[in-house]
Design an enzyme around this catalytic site. Sequence first.
Site, short mmCIF file in Angstrom:
data_model
loop_
_atom_site.label_atom_id
_atom_site.label_comp_id
_atom_site.label_asym_id
_atom_site.label_seq_id
_atom_site.Cartn_x
_atom_site.Cartn_y
_atom_site.Cartn_z
N SER A 122 4.79 -8.68 -6.84
CA SER A 122 3.67 -7.77 -6.64
C SER A 122 2.36 -8.33 -7.19
O SER A 122 1.28 -7.84 -6.84
CB SER A 122 3.97 -6.42 -7.31
OG SER A 122 5.06 -5.77 -6.70
N GLY B 246 5.78 -4.82 -3.64
CA GLY B 246 5.18 -6.02 -3.07
C GLY B 246 3.68 -6.04 -3.29
O GLY B 246 3.09 -5.07 -3.79
N CYS C 188 6.81 1.62 -5.57
CA CYS C 188 5.52 0.94 -5.65
C CYS C 188 4.89 0.77 -4.26
O CYS C 188 4.43 1.75 -3.69
CB CYS C 188 5.67 -0.38 -6.39
SG CYS C 188 4.11 -0.98 -7.07
N LEU C 189 4.86 -0.43 -3.70
CA LEU C 189 4.35 -0.59 -2.34
C LEU C 189 5.14 0.28 -1.38
O LEU C 189 4.57 0.86 -0.44
CB LEU C 189 4.44 -2.06 -1.91
CG LEU C 189 3.96 -2.38 -0.50
CD1 LEU C 189 2.46 -2.23 -0.38
CD2 LEU C 189 4.37 -3.79 -0.09
N ASN D 204 2.79 -1.44 -12.04
CA ASN D 204 2.03 -2.60 -11.58
C ASN D 204 1.52 -2.32 -10.18
O ASN D 204 2.18 -2.59 -9.19
CB ASN D 204 2.92 -3.85 -11.56
CG ASN D 204 2.23 -5.01 -10.87
OD1 ASN D 204 1.01 -5.04 -10.75
ND2 ASN D 204 3.00 -5.97 -10.39
N GLY E 198 -2.40 -1.79 -7.80
CA GLY E 198 -3.85 -1.69 -7.70
C GLY E 198 -4.30 -0.77 -6.58
O GLY E 198 -5.49 -0.58 -6.37
N PHE E 199 -3.32 -0.20 -5.84
CA PHE E 199 -3.60 0.78 -4.80
C PHE E 199 -2.84 2.06 -5.14
O PHE E 199 -1.84 2.03 -5.87
CB PHE E 199 -3.15 0.27 -3.43
CG PHE E 199 -3.99 -0.86 -2.90
CD1 PHE E 199 -5.04 -0.63 -2.03
CD2 PHE E 199 -3.72 -2.17 -3.28
CE1 PHE E 199 -5.82 -1.68 -1.56
CE2 PHE E 199 -4.50 -3.23 -2.82
CZ PHE E 199 -5.55 -2.98 -1.96
N HIS F 170 7.83 1.61 -11.58
CA HIS F 170 9.02 0.76 -11.45
C HIS F 170 10.17 1.27 -12.32
O HIS F 170 10.24 0.95 -13.51
CB HIS F 170 8.68 -0.68 -11.85
CG HIS F 170 7.96 -1.44 -10.79
ND1 HIS F 170 8.60 -2.32 -9.94
CD2 HIS F 170 6.66 -1.45 -10.42
CE1 HIS F 170 7.72 -2.83 -9.10
NE2 HIS F 170 6.53 -2.31 -9.37
N GLU G 11 13.23 0.37 -12.40
CA GLU G 11 14.12 -0.68 -12.92
C GLU G 11 13.59 -1.21 -14.25
O GLU G 11 14.36 -1.68 -15.09
CB GLU G 11 14.25 -1.81 -11.89
CG GLU G 11 13.14 -2.83 -11.87
CD GLU G 11 11.83 -2.33 -11.29
OE1 GLU G 11 10.81 -3.03 -11.42
OE2 GLU G 11 11.82 -1.22 -10.70
#
Length: 371
Positions: A52, A230, A258-259, A300, A302-303, A345, A347
């Site tokens: 990512s 990602g 995330c993504l 983690n 940024g969007f 995340h 995990e």
Amino acid sequence: MRDRKAPETAYLVLEDGTVFKGHAIGVKGTTTGEICFNTGMTGYQEIFTDPSYFGQILVSTNVHIGNYGCKESDNESDSVKIAGFVCRNFSDHYSRNLGDNSIQEYFEDNNLTGISNIDTRALVKRIRTEGAMNAIISSEILDIDELKSMVKEVPSMAGLELASKVGTKEEYYLGDENSDIKVAVLDYGVKRSILTCLAERGCYLKIFPGNVSYEQVMEWGPDGIFVSNGPGDPAAMGYAIEVVKKVINNDIPSFGICLGHQLFALAVDVPTYKMHHGHRGINHPVRNEKSGLGEITSQNHGFGVNPEAINANLDKIEITHINLNDQTIEGIRIKGKKAFSVQYHPEASPGPHDSRYLFDEFITEINQNKN
């Protein structure tokens, strides 16, 4: 340990013209990318290898980096994914008996350029105030004007499709092939520890390249579909949005991280946006809206997903998790469908394991659908 040399000069130049002078670390060279910071006190190797972070220059807010060395088994992917590294104190001495090599050796082996011995506190305050921006690190070009000119040519992260650069190019399998639970993984930059969390729960995984079609995935006959983390701008991934939309519409048990969370939102017509400076660290507080309990999470990104659009669509989207620092949307469930996702995340490699129950919920969802 390789012979140490006297430190050479390196420069970090930000897009806004700010200049930092420090010591060169890793390999001598020049690198560019969007600059971001991570507040984690440990787990630097897992962060370096998190796909990512592809295309980003990483700043560590922790003062000491490298003091426990590096170990192959700590990697979250096949190589370092960050574009460059910035820290205060960079140690090529390490104290962990199980370590394979020093961080300097690790950077040399992975062809990574970085800079140390700068005021990272001032740098992070700059990013927090001005927002995410591009940067350049160089230990071979020492002309500041040239570096300022070069950094202006670096493309913005907004609009960049990067997932196809880090995901697998070939299908592969993981886990017990005799398992009753088959999970298809859409790999846009998946971390190894995520796959481990699924395999440890009895899943037989088939990991697909990100450009796979819905029909190709379904030919394998999966019981559930996982949509991975990602890099890059999710809005630039039309190919992935279409696949996720079909997964949701066909009501297949699915889980995104995330993504993957952002792709779930885009698949139900909720837009994403570029955050001011993002969330990156291992101590972000999140509230589970169902239980009311707090979770300390690893993040983690940024969007983010647009909260106004989410709130305007509460007839079809349930908000499951909220960030307690800034009230951003951290988790959603698609109403009437077996699809849910989280921005953080669970995990947590590195980080606390407060949220690993989400993998169990995914397995429960799959089993209930099979019965």
